[in-house]
Scaffold this motif. Structure first.
Motif: not given
Length: 145
Positions: A16, A19, A21, A28, A33-34, A37, A116-118, A122-123
């Motif tokens: 991921w 990817t 945000y 994917r 977002d988190c 994911l 993580h994603a933020y 993104g991821v």
């Protein structure tokens, strides 16, 4: 403990990375977002989302309210005390705020990292630094495959 599920979760999370945000996204390569994911990894491991997701705000610093993320994690994931690759980490972004961020522990030990994603990133794969560790509100594991 399911070592296989943890290793599968890390491999899925790494796929991921990159990817973009997208708030409430969970696809994917297209957007996540988190929470998206973690939902996407769950689908890759088990086939479907465990429950429909209600709308939620993107504000990490929301104060008060119900602990929806911790509650959901407690319903579907196994609580964990020690660190293992594949653990789902739940973060409280500031004291008094509800837990609103998630990540997948990718590496443990002195060089610990999480995926993580933020927003605006993104991821990504990030170091699990002391400031991030201080924000951990819960640690969970995926159930056995």
């Amino acid at each position: 403990m399911s070592v296989a599920a943890g290793l599968a979760a890390v491999a899925a999370a790494r796929a991921w990375i990159g990817t973009p945000y997208v708030h409430q996204g969970s696809v994917r390569g297209a957007g996540a977002d988190c929470l998206g994911l973690v939902r996407g990894i769950w689908r890759e491991l088990y086939g479907t989302d465990p429950e429909p997701m209600p709308a939620y705000t993107p504000d990490w610093g929301e104060v008060g309210g119900t602990e929806l993320i911790l509650g959901g994690a407690g319903r579907y994931l196994l609580p964990a005390q020690d660190e293992q690759p594949g653990d789902v980490l739940v973060f409280r972004m500031r004291a008094g705020a509800i837990a609103k961020h998630l990540g997948i522990l990718a590496e443990i030990g002195a060089e610990a990292r999480f995926i993580h994603a933020y927003d605006r990133h993104g991821v990504v794969d990030s170091p699990l630094s002391a400031p991030w560790r201080a924000r951990i509100a819960g640690r969970f594991r995926f159930p056995p495959l």
